[in-house]
Design an enzyme around this catalytic site. Structure first.
Site, PDB file in Angstrom:
ATOM      1  N   CYS A 189       0.791  -1.236   0.000  1.00  0.00           N
ATOM      2  CA  CYS A 189       0.000   0.000   0.000  1.00  0.00           C
ATOM      3  C   CYS A 189       0.829   1.295   0.000  1.00  0.00           C
ATOM      4  O   CYS A 189       0.459   2.240  -0.702  1.00  0.00           O
ATOM      5  CB  CYS A 189      -1.028  -0.008   1.123  1.00  0.00           C
ATOM      6  SG  CYS A 189      -0.615  -0.930   2.585  1.00  0.00           S
ATOM      7  N   ARG A 242       7.536 -11.122   5.088  1.00  0.00           N
ATOM      8  CA  ARG A 242       7.309 -10.964   6.533  1.00  0.00           C
ATOM      9  C   ARG A 242       8.137 -12.026   7.263  1.00  0.00           C
ATOM     10  O   ARG A 242       8.155 -13.186   6.857  1.00  0.00           O
ATOM     11  CB  ARG A 242       5.830 -11.162   6.879  1.00  0.00           C
ATOM     12  CG  ARG A 242       4.858 -10.359   6.007  1.00  0.00           C
ATOM     13  CD  ARG A 242       4.520  -9.011   6.581  1.00  0.00           C
ATOM     14  NE  ARG A 242       3.644  -8.265   5.675  1.00  0.00           N
ATOM     15  CZ  ARG A 242       2.308  -8.325   5.710  1.00  0.00           C
ATOM     16  NH1 ARG A 242       1.723  -9.100   6.605  1.00  0.00           N
ATOM     17  NH2 ARG A 242       1.589  -7.608   4.868  1.00  0.00           N
ATOM     18  N   GLN A 253       0.381 -11.088  -2.821  1.00  0.00           N
ATOM     19  CA  GLN A 253      -0.971 -10.609  -2.582  1.00  0.00           C
ATOM     20  C   GLN A 253      -1.607 -10.153  -3.892  1.00  0.00           C
ATOM     21  O   GLN A 253      -0.951  -9.518  -4.717  1.00  0.00           O
ATOM     22  CB  GLN A 253      -0.957  -9.437  -1.595  1.00  0.00           C
ATOM     23  CG  GLN A 253      -0.502  -9.815  -0.197  1.00  0.00           C
ATOM     24  CD  GLN A 253      -0.485  -8.608   0.718  1.00  0.00           C
ATOM     25  OE1 GLN A 253       0.124  -7.589   0.412  1.00  0.00           O
ATOM     26  NE2 GLN A 253      -1.162  -8.719   1.858  1.00  0.00           N
ATOM     27  N   ASP A 306      -3.213  -7.664  -4.632  1.00  0.00           N
ATOM     28  CA  ASP A 306      -3.457  -6.399  -3.964  1.00  0.00           C
ATOM     29  C   ASP A 306      -4.019  -5.357  -4.924  1.00  0.00           C
ATOM     30  O   ASP A 306      -3.609  -5.290  -6.090  1.00  0.00           O
ATOM     31  CB  ASP A 306      -2.141  -5.877  -3.375  1.00  0.00           C
ATOM     32  CG  ASP A 306      -2.299  -5.406  -1.956  1.00  0.00           C
ATOM     33  OD1 ASP A 306      -3.440  -5.195  -1.539  1.00  0.00           O
ATOM     34  OD2 ASP A 306      -1.277  -5.251  -1.265  1.00  0.00           O
ATOM     35  N   HIS A 321      -5.586  -1.056  -4.627  1.00  0.00           N
ATOM     36  CA  HIS A 321      -5.970   0.080  -3.801  1.00  0.00           C
ATOM     37  C   HIS A 321      -6.781   1.033  -4.658  1.00  0.00           C
ATOM     38  O   HIS A 321      -6.370   1.403  -5.757  1.00  0.00           O
ATOM     39  CB  HIS A 321      -4.736   0.756  -3.218  1.00  0.00           C
ATOM     40  CG  HIS A 321      -3.987  -0.144  -2.283  1.00  0.00           C
ATOM     41  ND1 HIS A 321      -2.957  -0.965  -2.711  1.00  0.00           N
ATOM     42  CD2 HIS A 321      -4.169  -0.412  -0.960  1.00  0.00           C
ATOM     43  CE1 HIS A 321      -2.516  -1.680  -1.686  1.00  0.00           C
ATOM     44  NE2 HIS A 321      -3.228  -1.366  -0.617  1.00  0.00           N
ATOM     45  N   LYS A 355     -12.514  -3.141   8.447  1.00  0.00           N
ATOM     46  CA  LYS A 355     -12.516  -3.971   7.253  1.00  0.00           C
ATOM     47  C   LYS A 355     -13.603  -5.029   7.327  1.00  0.00           C
ATOM     48  O   LYS A 355     -14.196  -5.261   8.391  1.00  0.00           O
ATOM     49  CB  LYS A 355     -11.154  -4.640   7.070  1.00  0.00           C
ATOM     50  CG  LYS A 355     -10.697  -5.474   8.260  1.00  0.00           C
ATOM     51  CD  LYS A 355      -9.328  -6.098   8.039  1.00  0.00           C
ATOM     52  CE  LYS A 355      -8.860  -6.871   9.259  1.00  0.00           C
ATOM     53  NZ  LYS A 355      -7.665  -7.690   9.001  1.00  0.00           N
ATOM     54  N   HIS A 357      -8.484  -0.747   0.468  1.00  0.00           N
ATOM     55  CA  HIS A 357      -7.539  -1.837   0.243  1.00  0.00           C
ATOM     56  C   HIS A 357      -8.355  -3.094  -0.019  1.00  0.00           C
ATOM     57  O   HIS A 357      -9.324  -3.359   0.692  1.00  0.00           O
ATOM     58  CB  HIS A 357      -6.664  -2.099   1.473  1.00  0.00           C
ATOM     59  CG  HIS A 357      -5.973  -0.898   2.037  1.00  0.00           C
ATOM     60  ND1 HIS A 357      -4.601  -0.814   2.147  1.00  0.00           N
ATOM     61  CD2 HIS A 357      -6.454   0.263   2.560  1.00  0.00           C
ATOM     62  CE1 HIS A 357      -4.266   0.331   2.710  1.00  0.00           C
ATOM     63  NE2 HIS A 357      -5.380   1.005   2.972  1.00  0.00           N
TER      64      HIS A 357
END
Length: 639
Positions: free
Chosen positions: A336, A365, A383, A385, A387, A470, A516
């Site tokens: 992000c 991670r 991910q 992902d 946005h 979320k 997100h």
């Protein structure tokens, strides 16, 4: 004077101060099924008196909290059995978990290899049959320290150091006494069936610098048939294990030389991975997403600005320091902040919004060694992902459209049983950023969208991201297990931290809102869940190998090769088995590889233009042209 309220068949009944759950249950005829209760949403022993104004709810085995209370009590039963059987054992901690419980112990003069699990189970049941009460007793810190000093248990003494005076309790079960805040069953007689599941190593308090203890996992039930059903389900889960099937189908592997928790995708696994990416990319294009690509590292300042470094620095890999100049970089822990920088790379107008930026971005991670598990918990994962940067008046429509995409993905992947979890801010916690007004606005918007869609949803406080609330989607797989997959998050904070703006209709600057979203969650975890959900029998469009061609002998190899090339030209993922093996063995091995269609090619097929097709142990004969038409139709990415 306090009031204790309980709803019974729509009628609220009240009871006096000092009443216990057991007394109340007896008065209203709820026994014998009550394991415990909640008092203002806090779980209590059913025998504990209630000294405050409270709304109560009784718990049975059918309640998740009831199971946790039951398994917590079984953990104490395990500890009592261990102390009886192994005199040098020192107890650490023994909490309930999602399925069962564990206890971390220092075995002293014994070792994990000397543990007799059958003997432990028999001792647990013998203690349970005595029906001893779980007795709660508040103790002073001094008394607690003295008790465990006498037992020579440094682990309990360390735990007591972090406890406040007046908040320390012991629980006694027969002759066994343990430091514990509870709650527990009324008595041990509730426990009718137990099983020690696994024995593993675990560092004390999860710290690799501490001593490694023995972790004993177990489970318990109020009846034997429930244990039998659990063990049958566990055996089926083992058969469907994504690690087992992933190895058998040659989808992925791990190498300690590469690093723990870093999956290596083999050709078939890489195909599976890529097909899922192409499917979602196709859906994103239809929905107006624009692809972006960002680096695998980022300057530390980027994550300081976003707030991620402060919150997650322990989960980041060690910073990379450059030799030339004073710069510090991190392996990208999330996408992000990078997308915020893409947004800010140009002046934005209200006419451009919503701006939907999507990336299949790999992030890193540092998961602890003991937490790693196949593809479900790794140290690098990709991910799906995206946005969305939008105006305030666009938030509900955009959030709703993302939910539509998530549910479409679930439908395509045959996850038909799912629930929405509204993960909101817990006002008792201070881990969040931003104003209460912004949080209230965001939570209200999410609640209204979910309500309008008629989704079955529960609200869980404390599960929000640090920057916003979320919706997390929980899907149930073929074995009835719940998995968290898609997530949609509403964020008013990162646009502030990155000073993101757009020019409105009046020529003034305004702050966008950020959504997100990740319908898959991560490719690695999704693939693990898909493997176990389907037992490796993927739908045709997703199967890494779709058709196997098996000539009966070398005589028919040329014709089989021709068919193979025709399939490849039509982009049908095929394998040609020209090995000098019996046709029976070839068929068995192709079936074990979960290949949807197996074609046996012999004299009849060469002469007639038909093909012999095996699918799910059924065999039919059909014209080659008809087969090609059918598989080409089935191979299309779903929409």
């Amino acid at each position: 004077m306090v009031t204790i309220l309980i709803d019974v068949n729509g009628e609220q009944l009240s009871f006096p101060k000092g009443s216990t759950g057991l007394q109340i249950a007896r008065r209203i005829g709820l026994l014998p099924d009550m394991l415990g209760l909640t008092v203002n949403d806090v779980v209590y022993d059913i025998t504990r008196s209630i000294e405050e104004d409270a709304t109560i709810r009784f718990l049975t085995w059918e309640d998740a909290l009831g199971k946790q209370l039951f398994w917590h009590s079984a953990a104490h039963l395990l500890a009592a059995a261990l102390e009886s059987l192994y005199p040098t054992v020192q107890l650490g901690m023994g909490p309930p978990i999602e399925q069962g419980f564990y206890y971390d112990v220092d075995l002293g003069n014994d070792t994990a290899t000397t543990l007799d699990t059958t003997l432990i189970e028999e001792k647990m049941l013998a203690l349970a049959q005595r029906g001893d009460a779980f007795i709660r007793r508040a103790v002073s810190k001094q008394e607690a320290i003295a008790f465990f000093k006498e037992k020579g248990n440094g682990y309990k003494l360390e735990l007591i150091e972090g406890l406040e005076e007046g908040r320390i309790t012991f629980y006694q079960l027969g002759d066994f006494i343990d430091l514990c805040k509870g709650p527990h069953l009324p008595h041990s007689g509730w426990i009718k069936a137990v099983k020690i599941l696994t024995i593993a190593g675990a560092y004390w308090r999860g710290n690799i610098h501490n001593k490694q203890l023995t972790r004993i996992y177990g489970i318990a039930f109020p009846e034997q048939k429930a244990l039998a059903a659990f063990l049958a389900l566990r055996a089926e889960a083992a058969r469907r294990s994504h690690q087992k099937i992933g190895k058998e189908l040659k989808l992925f592997t791990f190498s300690e030389k590469v690093g723990l928790g870093l999956p290596l995708w083999l050709p078939k696994g890489a195909l599976l991975y890529d097909i899922l990416v192409q499917f979602l990319k196709k859906e994103q294009i239809k929905r107006g997403y624009q692809p972006v690509c960002t680096p695998h590292i980022g300057h530390k300042a980027l994550y300081l600005t976003s707030g991620h470094y402060e919150k997650y620095q322990e989960d980041c890999f060690q910073p990379i320091h450059t030799a030339e100049v004073e710069e510090t970089y991190l392996l990208k822990p999330m996408n992000c902040p990078h997308h915020c920088e893409i947004y800010s790379s140009a002046a934005r107008s209200y006419k451009e919004l919503p701006l939907r930026l999507a990336e299949f971005g790999t992030v890193y991670r540092y998961e602890r060694h003991g937490a790693l598990h196949g593809l479900t918990r790794t140290r690098c994962f990709t991910q799906d992902d995206a946005h969305i940067f939008c105006r305030l008046d666009q938030v509900k429509d955009e959030f709703s459209a993302v939910i539509d995409l998530v549910l479409h993905v679930f439908n395509i992947l045959h996850f038909t049983d799912y629930k929405a979890q509204l993960s909101f801010r817990d006002p008792k916690q201070d881990k969040y950023i931003g104003s209460l007004a912004d949080w209230s606005l965001a939570e209200q918007a999410i609640q209204e969208v979910v309500t309008a869609k008629g989704l079955q949803a529960t609200t869980v406080l404390g599960e929000a991201a640090f920057y916003g609330p979320k919706v997390d989607f929980m899907v149930k797989d073929a074995l009835g297990r719940n998995w968290q997959l898609g997530t949609v998050q509403l964020d008013y904070q990162l646009p502030i931290r990155f000073d993101l703006t757009y020019i409105g209709t009046d020529g003034q600057k305004y702050r966008p809102v950020m959504i997100h979203r990740a319908p898959f969650g991560s490719l690695e975890r999704l693939i693990a869940i898909l493997i176990e959900h389907t037992a490796g029998n993927f739908p045709f469009w997703l199967a890494p190998e779709q058709v196997a061609l098996l000539p009966l002998s070398d005589t028919y190899a040329t014709y089989a090769t021709t068919l193979y090339r025709l399939l490849l030209e039509r982009e049908i993922r095929s394998v040609l088995d020209l090995r000098n093996e019996t046709i029976g063995k070839k068929i068995r091995e192709a079936a074990l590889q979960k290949i949807p269609y197996i074609l046996v090619v012999g004299e009849k097929e060469v002469e007639t233009g038909y093909v012999s097709v095996r699918k799910q142990n059924k065999q039919i004969s059909m014209l080659w042209d008809d087969f090609i038409t059918q598989v080409c139709s089935e191979a299309n990415l779903p929409s």
